[in-house]
Design a protein around this motif. Structure first.
Motif, PDB file in Angstrom:
ATOM      1  N   ARG A 106       4.244 -66.321 -21.998  1.00  0.00           N
ATOM      2  CA  ARG A 106       3.170 -67.197 -22.497  1.00  0.00           C
ATOM      3  C   ARG A 106       3.466 -68.675 -22.269  1.00  0.00           C
ATOM      4  O   ARG A 106       4.627 -69.076 -22.182  1.00  0.00           O
ATOM      5  CB  ARG A 106       3.033 -67.022 -24.016  1.00  0.00           C
ATOM      6  CG  ARG A 106       2.318 -65.810 -24.437  1.00  0.00           C
ATOM      7  CD  ARG A 106       1.829 -65.956 -25.861  1.00  0.00           C
ATOM      8  NE  ARG A 106       2.871 -65.822 -26.876  1.00  0.00           N
ATOM      9  CZ  ARG A 106       2.708 -66.221 -28.137  1.00  0.00           C
ATOM     10  NH1 ARG A 106       1.558 -66.795 -28.511  1.00  0.00           N
ATOM     11  NH2 ARG A 106       3.665 -66.043 -29.029  1.00  0.00           N
ATOM     12  N   ARG A 112      -0.447 -63.269 -26.703  1.00  0.00           N
ATOM     13  CA  ARG A 112       0.236 -62.272 -25.854  1.00  0.00           C
ATOM     14  C   ARG A 112      -0.789 -61.475 -25.050  1.00  0.00           C
ATOM     15  O   ARG A 112      -0.539 -61.087 -23.914  1.00  0.00           O
ATOM     16  CB  ARG A 112       1.104 -61.352 -26.703  1.00  0.00           C
ATOM     17  CG  ARG A 112       2.322 -62.062 -27.305  1.00  0.00           C
ATOM     18  CD  ARG A 112       3.076 -61.113 -28.210  1.00  0.00           C
ATOM     19  NE  ARG A 112       4.230 -61.719 -28.862  1.00  0.00           N
ATOM     20  CZ  ARG A 112       4.163 -62.471 -29.966  1.00  0.00           C
ATOM     21  NH1 ARG A 112       3.003 -62.755 -30.515  1.00  0.00           N
ATOM     22  NH2 ARG A 112       5.277 -62.950 -30.517  1.00  0.00           N
ATOM     23  N   ASN A 144       5.180 -58.109 -22.405  1.00  0.00           N
ATOM     24  CA  ASN A 144       4.027 -58.270 -23.297  1.00  0.00           C
ATOM     25  C   ASN A 144       2.703 -58.080 -22.579  1.00  0.00           C
ATOM     26  O   ASN A 144       2.638 -58.267 -21.371  1.00  0.00           O
ATOM     27  CB  ASN A 144       4.066 -59.703 -23.888  1.00  0.00           C
ATOM     28  CG  ASN A 144       4.836 -59.745 -25.189  1.00  0.00           C
ATOM     29  OD1 ASN A 144       4.693 -58.866 -26.037  1.00  0.00           O
ATOM     30  ND2 ASN A 144       5.658 -60.791 -25.353  1.00  0.00           N
ATOM     31  N   LEU A 174      13.381 -58.234 -31.669  1.00  0.00           N
ATOM     32  CA  LEU A 174      13.402 -59.690 -31.889  1.00  0.00           C
ATOM     33  C   LEU A 174      12.713 -60.044 -33.210  1.00  0.00           C
ATOM     34  O   LEU A 174      13.109 -61.004 -33.886  1.00  0.00           O
ATOM     35  CB  LEU A 174      12.746 -60.409 -30.703  1.00  0.00           C
ATOM     36  CG  LEU A 174      12.739 -61.942 -30.750  1.00  0.00           C
ATOM     37  CD1 LEU A 174      14.134 -62.522 -30.989  1.00  0.00           C
ATOM     38  CD2 LEU A 174      12.150 -62.514 -29.465  1.00  0.00           C
ATOM     39  N   ARG A 178      14.619 -62.112 -36.070  1.00  0.00           N
ATOM     40  CA  ARG A 178      14.045 -63.314 -36.705  1.00  0.00           C
ATOM     41  C   ARG A 178      13.933 -63.134 -38.217  1.00  0.00           C
ATOM     42  O   ARG A 178      14.295 -64.038 -38.984  1.00  0.00           O
ATOM     43  CB  ARG A 178      12.653 -63.593 -36.125  1.00  0.00           C
ATOM     44  CG  ARG A 178      12.697 -64.118 -34.706  1.00  0.00           C
ATOM     45  CD  ARG A 178      11.295 -64.278 -34.135  1.00  0.00           C
ATOM     46  NE  ARG A 178      11.362 -64.887 -32.813  1.00  0.00           N
ATOM     47  CZ  ARG A 178      10.575 -64.565 -31.806  1.00  0.00           C
ATOM     48  NH1 ARG A 178       9.641 -63.622 -31.947  1.00  0.00           N
ATOM     49  NH2 ARG A 178      10.696 -65.168 -30.642  1.00  0.00           N
ATOM     50  N   HIS A 202       3.771 -55.796 -32.168  1.00  0.00           N
ATOM     51  CA  HIS A 202       4.488 -57.009 -31.766  1.00  0.00           C
ATOM     52  C   HIS A 202       3.503 -58.076 -31.282  1.00  0.00           C
ATOM     53  O   HIS A 202       3.457 -58.400 -30.098  1.00  0.00           O
ATOM     54  CB  HIS A 202       5.528 -56.693 -30.679  1.00  0.00           C
ATOM     55  CG  HIS A 202       6.242 -57.928 -30.206  1.00  0.00           C
ATOM     56  ND1 HIS A 202       7.131 -58.637 -30.991  1.00  0.00           N
ATOM     57  CD2 HIS A 202       6.154 -58.618 -29.044  1.00  0.00           C
ATOM     58  CE1 HIS A 202       7.564 -59.687 -30.337  1.00  0.00           C
ATOM     59  NE2 HIS A 202       6.986 -59.710 -29.145  1.00  0.00           N
ATOM     60  N   GLY A 237       7.475 -66.108 -32.176  1.00  0.00           N
ATOM     61  CA  GLY A 237       7.326 -66.235 -30.721  1.00  0.00           C
ATOM     62  C   GLY A 237       6.596 -67.521 -30.363  1.00  0.00           C
ATOM     63  O   GLY A 237       6.996 -68.248 -29.449  1.00  0.00           O
ATOM     64  N   THR A 238       5.539 -67.813 -31.125  1.00  0.00           N
ATOM     65  CA  THR A 238       4.746 -69.027 -30.862  1.00  0.00           C
ATOM     66  C   THR A 238       5.584 -70.276 -31.132  1.00  0.00           C
ATOM     67  O   THR A 238       5.469 -71.276 -30.407  1.00  0.00           O
ATOM     68  CB  THR A 238       3.480 -69.015 -31.753  1.00  0.00           C
ATOM     69  OG1 THR A 238       2.807 -67.769 -31.517  1.00  0.00           O
ATOM     70  CG2 THR A 238       2.552 -70.161 -31.426  1.00  0.00           C
ATOM     71  N   VAL A 241       7.517 -70.717 -28.005  1.00  0.00           N
ATOM     72  CA  VAL A 241       6.627 -71.095 -26.892  1.00  0.00           C
ATOM     73  C   VAL A 241       6.264 -72.580 -27.003  1.00  0.00           C
ATOM     74  O   VAL A 241       6.295 -73.318 -26.008  1.00  0.00           O
ATOM     75  CB  VAL A 241       5.348 -70.212 -26.895  1.00  0.00           C
ATOM     76  CG1 VAL A 241       4.288 -70.773 -25.944  1.00  0.00           C
ATOM     77  CG2 VAL A 241       5.683 -68.776 -26.499  1.00  0.00           C
ATOM     78  N   SER A 249       8.715 -68.530 -22.852  1.00  0.00           N
ATOM     79  CA  SER A 249       8.846 -68.071 -24.247  1.00  0.00           C
ATOM     80  C   SER A 249      10.302 -67.708 -24.506  1.00  0.00           C
ATOM     81  O   SER A 249      11.187 -68.013 -23.701  1.00  0.00           O
ATOM     82  CB  SER A 249       7.890 -66.901 -24.487  1.00  0.00           C
ATOM     83  OG  SER A 249       8.102 -65.852 -23.577  1.00  0.00           O
ATOM     84  N   ALA A 250      10.541 -67.043 -25.613  1.00  0.00           N
ATOM     85  CA  ALA A 250      11.920 -66.711 -26.007  1.00  0.00           C
ATOM     86  C   ALA A 250      12.625 -65.910 -24.909  1.00  0.00           C
ATOM     87  O   ALA A 250      12.093 -64.902 -24.435  1.00  0.00           O
ATOM     88  CB  ALA A 250      11.897 -65.912 -27.303  1.00  0.00           C
TER      89      ALA A 250
HETATM   90  O1  LIG Z   1       5.960 -64.959 -28.087  1.00  0.00           O
HETATM   91  C1  LIG Z   1       6.017 -64.512 -26.949  1.00  0.00           C
HETATM   92  O2  LIG Z   1       5.088 -64.643 -26.144  1.00  0.00           O
HETATM   93  C2  LIG Z   1       7.258 -63.812 -26.487  1.00  0.00           C
HETATM   94  C3  LIG Z   1       7.723 -62.764 -27.433  1.00  0.00           C
HETATM   95  O3  LIG Z   1       6.772 -61.790 -27.689  1.00  0.00           O
HETATM   96  C4  LIG Z   1       8.308 -63.313 -28.702  1.00  0.00           C
HETATM   97  O4  LIG Z   1       8.028 -62.768 -29.767  1.00  0.00           O
HETATM   98  O5  LIG Z   1       9.092 -64.275 -28.622  1.00  0.00           O
END
Ligand SMILES: O=C(O)C[C@H](O)C(=O)O
Ligand SMILES: NC(=O)c1ccc[n+]([C@@H]2O[C@H](COP(=O)([O-])OP(=O)(O)OC[C@H]3O[C@@H](n4cnc5c(N)ncnc54)[C@H](O)[C@@H]3O)[C@@H](O)[C@H]2O)c1
Length: 340
Positions: A106, A112, A144, A174, A178, A202, A237-238, A241, A249-250
């Protein structure tokens, strides 16, 4: 005498963690998308894993360099790089575990699901090759949108007659990583002791951390804290990003999470007991055909899919709220697999 005692103590420790050198069978792990932002650090981490004897690094470009680089590390896994369609079969042949971080990431402002148009086709093609060249491998899907790419792979495998629901996993580790980190920080407990199940899917609100089941339990967290921790986990994730500001992204935390999950799969395959991780799998835990929850990993992949346990009222609401989006993403994946 002292050194042989030390040696046998360290061997005992390795065995108790599932890393016995003598008892482990040969295991081949393939990484598809190995030259990417996740693929490279994941290749490094899998090269360091003592359960891996052969590491196959595949991408459409760039794997020659990555494989040469990683192969110099003095651990047992033999590393080979493969590039392009012509070499995909050889890359996959004989794999026990296939990890898929292939596809586009992303940029700020995207969901996603916005990745679907490109990544769905990539996942479909790679799944078709897996069905042909290593139909018994455990597949760890990272690409994704996981809520759709896992159903796509399932449909491809069904069509090829190779589908085994015990062997297909959406990697949601992940989210757990987190949730553990954020919870430990807020509750003031050592992060190494923390466990938090994360269920659902996810993407955004489909990610449902169950902080009511977090251990060690904390009495110091208010309801506002729980709401904020839930939102931060869902938006983790955001957060990355946006911080990367257009550069993806991550990757590093995902490589860590992917390595943790692949290690759990290998331990399960090798017969190590009580290996439990959260994963997005075929499920009857809710009315949805795929759902992330705790699963026990064993010699055949998923040995047991655990139910959700007792939920707080806040989590019950979160569960009901996520079902519509998750159902639509699953159906989108199934439709794509049949339509193209
Ligand atoms: O956020 C994203 O687009 C990548 C991944 O799914 C995440 O959770 O880091
Ligand atoms: N499941 C999760 O928790 C999670 C976390 C982070 C990222 N992701 C996803 O992982 C994917 C990869 O992210 P990234 O940051 O590594 O992206 P990236 O662009 O850095 O790397 C992707 C790699 O895939 C390769 N690739 C493209 N098409 C391919 C094909 N047909 N076969 C093999 N390789 C191919 C590219 O050449 C590239 O090297 C994205 O879809 C991202 O959204 C998932």
């Amino acid at each position: 005498m002292r050194s042989s005692l030390l040696k046998s103590t360290s061997e005992l420790l390795r065995r108790s963690r599932g890393y016995s050198s003598s008892a482990n069978p040969e295991r081949k792990v393939a990484i598809l998308g190995a030259a990417g932002g996740i693929g490279q650090p994941l290749s490094l981490l899998m090269k360091l894993n003592p359960l891996v004897s052969s590491l196959s690094l595949y991408d459409i470009a760039g794997t020659v360099g990555v494989a040469a680089d990683v192969s110099h590390i003095n651990t047992p896994a033999l590393v080979k790089g493969f590039m392009g369609d012509d070499q995909l079969g050889e890359a996959l042949e004989g794999s026990d575990v296939v990890i898929i971080p292939a596809g586009v990431p992303r940029k700020p402002g995207m969901t996603r699901d916005d990745l679907f148009n490109i990544n769905a086709g990539i996942v479909k093609a790679l799944s078709t090759a897996i069905a042909k060249h290593c139909p018994n491998a455990l597949v760890n899907m990272i690409s994704n949108p996981v809520n759709s790419t896992v159903p796509i792979a399932a449909e491809v495998f069904k069509k090829a007659g190779t589908y085994d629901e015990k062997k297909l996993f959406g990697v949601t580790t992940l989210d757990v990583v987190r949730a553990k980190t954020f919870y430990a920080g807020k509750a003031g407990v050592p992060v190494k002791d923390v466990n938090v199940p994360v269920v659902g899917g996810h993407a955004g609100i489909t990610i449902l951390p169950l902080f009511s089941q977090a251990t060690p339990a904390s009495n110091s967290l208010s309801q506002e804290d729980i709401v904020a921790l839930t939102k931060r986990t869902q938006d983790g994730g955001t957060e990355v990003v946006e911080a990367k500001a257009g550069k993806g992204s991550a990757t590093l935390s995902m490589a860590y999470a992917g390595a943790v999950f692949a290690d759990a799969c290998l331990k399960g395959l090798n017969g190590v007991p009580d290996i439990v991780e959260c994963s997005f799998v075929q499920s009857t835990v809710t009315e949805l055909p795929f759902f992330a929850s705790k699963v026990r990993l064993g010699k055949n992949g998923v040995e047991e899919v655990f139910g959700l346990g007792e939920l707080s009222d806040f989590e019950k609401k979160g569960l009901e709220n996520l079902k519509g989006e998750l159902k639509a993403s699953i159906e989108k994946g199934i439709k794509f697999a049949h339509g193209n």
